[in-house]
Design an enzyme around this catalytic site. Structure first.
Site, PDB file in Angstrom:
ATOM      1  N   LYS A 180     -72.156 -16.359  48.405  1.00  0.00           N
ATOM      2  CA  LYS A 180     -70.907 -16.118  48.078  1.00  0.00           C
ATOM      3  C   LYS A 180     -70.573 -15.221  49.089  1.00  0.00           C
ATOM      4  CE  LYS A 180     -70.233 -12.623  47.560  1.00  0.00           C
ATOM      5  NZ  LYS A 180     -71.075 -11.373  48.272  1.00  0.00           N
ATOM      6  N   TYR A 266     -66.898 -10.774  42.677  1.00  0.00           N
ATOM      7  CA  TYR A 266     -67.604 -10.521  41.232  1.00  0.00           C
ATOM      8  C   TYR A 266     -66.692  -9.712  39.746  1.00  0.00           C
ATOM      9  CZ  TYR A 266     -71.614  -9.747  44.040  1.00  0.00           C
ATOM     10  OH  TYR A 266     -72.548 -10.719  44.750  1.00  0.00           O
TER      11      TYR A 266
HETATM   12  P1  NAD Z   1     -75.734  -9.540  57.463  1.00  0.00           P
HETATM   13  O1  NAD Z   1     -75.276  -9.466  58.284  1.00  0.00           O
HETATM   14  O2  NAD Z   1     -77.038  -8.183  56.606  1.00  0.00           O
HETATM   15  O3  NAD Z   1     -77.260 -10.281  57.801  1.00  0.00           O
HETATM   16  C1  NAD Z   1     -76.303 -11.669  58.529  1.00  0.00           C
HETATM   17  C2  NAD Z   1     -77.562 -12.440  59.283  1.00  0.00           C
HETATM   18  O4  NAD Z   1     -76.406 -13.502  60.184  1.00  0.00           O
HETATM   19  C3  NAD Z   1     -77.995 -11.355  60.265  1.00  0.00           C
HETATM   20  O5  NAD Z   1     -79.112 -11.850  60.227  1.00  0.00           O
HETATM   21  C4  NAD Z   1     -77.681 -12.290  61.553  1.00  0.00           C
HETATM   22  O6  NAD Z   1     -78.384 -11.570  63.081  1.00  0.00           O
HETATM   23  C5  NAD Z   1     -77.068 -13.667  61.130  1.00  0.00           C
HETATM   24  N1  NAD Z   1     -76.104 -13.933  61.571  1.00  0.00           N
HETATM   25  C6  NAD Z   1     -75.775 -15.239  62.530  1.00  0.00           C
HETATM   26  N2  NAD Z   1     -74.736 -15.348  63.445  1.00  0.00           N
HETATM   27  C7  NAD Z   1     -74.340 -14.515  62.717  1.00  0.00           C
HETATM   28  C8  NAD Z   1     -72.692 -13.806  63.482  1.00  0.00           C
HETATM   29  N3  NAD Z   1     -71.977 -14.433  64.453  1.00  0.00           N
HETATM   30  N4  NAD Z   1     -72.364 -12.470  63.336  1.00  0.00           N
HETATM   31  C9  NAD Z   1     -73.385 -11.846  62.472  1.00  0.00           C
HETATM   32  N5  NAD Z   1     -74.595 -11.680  61.631  1.00  0.00           N
HETATM   33  C10 NAD Z   1     -75.187 -13.236  62.118  1.00  0.00           C
HETATM   34  O7  NAD Z   1     -75.169  -9.590  55.835  1.00  0.00           O
HETATM   35  P2  NAD Z   1     -75.869  -9.635  54.538  1.00  0.00           P
HETATM   36  O8  NAD Z   1     -75.390  -8.659  53.542  1.00  0.00           O
HETATM   37  O9  NAD Z   1     -77.716 -10.493  54.521  1.00  0.00           O
HETATM   38  O10 NAD Z   1     -75.055 -11.260  54.096  1.00  0.00           O
HETATM   39  C11 NAD Z   1     -75.298 -12.254  54.504  1.00  0.00           C
HETATM   40  C12 NAD Z   1     -74.478 -13.471  53.745  1.00  0.00           C
HETATM   41  O11 NAD Z   1     -75.130 -12.806  52.069  1.00  0.00           O
HETATM   42  C13 NAD Z   1     -72.857 -13.234  52.697  1.00  0.00           C
HETATM   43  O12 NAD Z   1     -72.463 -14.307  52.955  1.00  0.00           O
HETATM   44  C14 NAD Z   1     -72.672 -12.468  52.186  1.00  0.00           C
HETATM   45  O13 NAD Z   1     -71.300 -12.253  51.387  1.00  0.00           O
HETATM   46  C15 NAD Z   1     -73.807 -12.387  50.977  1.00  0.00           C
HETATM   47  N6  NAD Z   1     -74.236 -11.449  49.836  1.00  0.00           N
HETATM   48  C16 NAD Z   1     -74.636 -12.141  48.779  1.00  0.00           C
HETATM   49  C17 NAD Z   1     -75.327 -10.978  48.171  1.00  0.00           C
HETATM   50  C18 NAD Z   1     -75.571 -10.837  46.378  1.00  0.00           C
HETATM   51  O14 NAD Z   1     -75.614 -10.574  45.860  1.00  0.00           O
HETATM   52  N7  NAD Z   1     -74.916 -12.475  45.681  1.00  0.00           N
HETATM   53  C19 NAD Z   1     -75.734  -9.679  48.597  1.00  0.00           C
HETATM   54  C20 NAD Z   1     -75.017  -9.302  49.917  1.00  0.00           C
HETATM   55  C21 NAD Z   1     -74.776 -10.419  50.988  1.00  0.00           C
END
Ligand code: NAD
Length: 440
Positions: A180, A266
């Site tokens: 999400k 949420y």
């Molecule tokens: P994050 O920034 O920690 O990780 C993102 C990943 O994408 C990294 O490994 C990064 O290297 C990669 N990536 C690839 N291309 C990229 C670009 N152009 N710019 C930036 N990063 C790039 O983020 P996250 O917190 O892991 O979030 C990822 C997804 O998960 C999002 O959609 C977020 O909304 C979702 N999320 C959901 C929950 C949940 O509880 N369900 C919690 C946190 C995040």
């Protein structure tokens, strides 16, 4: 229904403090009910990998009949018959929550990684026993089509990348589980749904809370009218977002917005799955602290109100500028129920309050306790279960699309200062598939 899958909750899962019997006995009794099929001898279920799910081991009762049933030991598919998941994007959520959660899964296992950082992917692959040849990057991602180890692709990338990797993944013949918010525009969501339909692949949005026992119990209490007639819902979800100005969450093009699509979603989603209804009116406000460099492109705070057809009014707030708040309270005519925290990964607590049945001056506030489950494991197993049993996921693309449409309207209401009226949607849970079953 297989012997493996019992009613929504085993009786043992739900432990209560004083007074619970008076509060939600009917709901709890219903949760603990064994469906008729569960009384039958174990039956095998076919899986895409040509096997069948193992029957549950049965023990003699350990406690008297007046006590709750222990529920029995869990059962799971052996590793070689679990569905293989490719994790796309090895960021914070993937590495801190999703990869460790596979240890709690019964039907899912990690079999491939997709990352732009080969060294990091190699290290993670080694940690989780993933074959080196199952490591991909964003360029050769489409080659997943030739990999029989992968059944499901789990997209854990920045929001604006969800569309591309869903479409390419579906074209590669894989089922898609997408984080999400589903995307950053309504058009992208529709394209994702169409691509999965065309490829005849399943699409699920990772709304983990909808698979979590406290949330499922609250839904059931509301639907059983345990709180009386629900009139108000208050939901808040916020955090004080870190100050790295280069992070994707602060870039509109990558995130699609600020706190609303990241954490406010949420609250929005909860008001919809708690009531089962779709809003008919929306009003909203946004605010960003002048001069705070974090909020040049995205908003800091949003409040929004939703009116539902049955008369429920929801008041929601979300922010990137506050200390953590992750809760909701549902006010009914006879009682209120709350989860606080509600949207955290763990430590959820459920409270219910109603008048004492014996003393009109007294209020019974009761904690409803139940054993904690890993939300990511539940959600991934549900995806695997849907593929195995060829079922529609409980939170399919249509569920993500509806939130995306509503978030666009929340921004519009805030910008115009006007209340937006929506057509009345009849029926409950119209954007959801069948309720998830609990894997024993
Ligand atoms: P994050 O920034 O920690 O990780 C993102 C990943 O994408 C990294 O490994 C990064 O290297 C990669 N990536 C690839 N291309 C990229 C670009 N152009 N710019 C930036 N990063 C790039 O983020 P996250 O917190 O892991 O979030 C990822 C997804 O998960 C999002 O959609 C977020 O909304 C979702 N999320 C959901 C929950 C949940 O509880 N369900 C919690 C946190 C995040």
């Amino acid at each position: 229904m297989s012997e493996l899958f019992k009613g929504e909750f085993s009786r043992r899962q739900i432990l209560t403090t004083t007074g619970l019997g008076a509060i939600s006995a009917a709901a709890i009794a219903k949760m603990g009910e064994e469906p008729a099929a569960a009384q039958q001898p174990p039956t095998a279920q076919p899986t895409p990998r040509g096997g069948s799910l193992p029957p549950q081991i049965k023990f003699a009762p350990i406690s008297e009949q007046t006590e709750v049933d222990a529920g029995g030991p869990p059962t799971a598919l052996p590793p070689e018959r679990r569905l293989g998941f490719a994790i796309v994007g090895l960021g914070r959520l993937a590495l801190e929550e999703i990869m460790p959660a596979f240890a709690q899964c019964k039907l899912a296992k990690p079999t491939a990684l997709v990352s732009g950082d080969a060294a990091k992917a190699n290290q993670i692959a080694e940690q989780y026993g993933i074959k080196p040849q199952n490591i991909y990057n964003y360029q050769n991602y489409d080659n997943l089509r030739n990999n029989p180890d992968v059944d499901v692709i789990y997209i854990v990338l920045p929001n604006s990348m969800h569309r591309e990797y869903t479409v390419r993944g579906a074209k590669a013949g894989k089922h898609i589980l997408c984080e999400k918010p589903m995307a950053t525009t309504v058009e992208d969501c529709k394209e994702m749904i169409d691509a999965c339909k065309q490829a005849n692949r399943k699409l699920m949005i990772a709304y983990r809370c909808q698979y979590e026992p406290h949330h499922r119990a609250m839904i059931q209490m509301i639907r059983n009218k345990e709180l009386g007639s629900v009139r108000l819902i208050q939901a808040d979800n916020g955090q004080n977002q870190g100050g790295d100005l280069n992070q994707w969450r602060l870039k509109r093009a990558l995130a699609g917005g600020g706190c609303l699509p990241d954490v406010g979603i949420y609250c929005l989603n909860a008001t919809r799955y708690l009531t089962g209804e779709e809003p008919i009116e929306i009003s909203a406000r946004t605010f960003s602290t002048p001069g705070d460099p974090r909020f040049k492109e995205v908003e800091e705070s949003v409040t929004f109100q939703l009116q539902f057809p049955s008369g429920v009014l929801a008041i929601c707030s979300t922010s990137y500028g506050i200390h953590e708040a992750r809760r909701f309270r549902v006010f009914g005519s006879n009682a209120w129920g709350q989860l606080d925290p509600a949207f955290s990964y763990n430590g959820l607590r459920m409270m219910v309050s109603r008048k004492s049945s014996t003393n009109n001056m007294a209020e019974n506030v009761t904690e409803v306790r139940m054993s904690e489950k890993n939300q990511f494991a539940l959600e991934m197993d549900h995806m695997a279960d849907c593929v195995i049993a060829n079922k529609q996921p409980h939170t399919p693309g249509e569920e993500g699309l509806q939130d995306q449409k509503l978030m666009a309207l929340i921004y519009q209401a805030a910008q115009t200062g006007k209340t937006i009226t929506l057509p009345r949607v009849s029926g409950l849970d119209v954007t959801r598939g069948p309720a998830p079953r609990t894997l024993k």
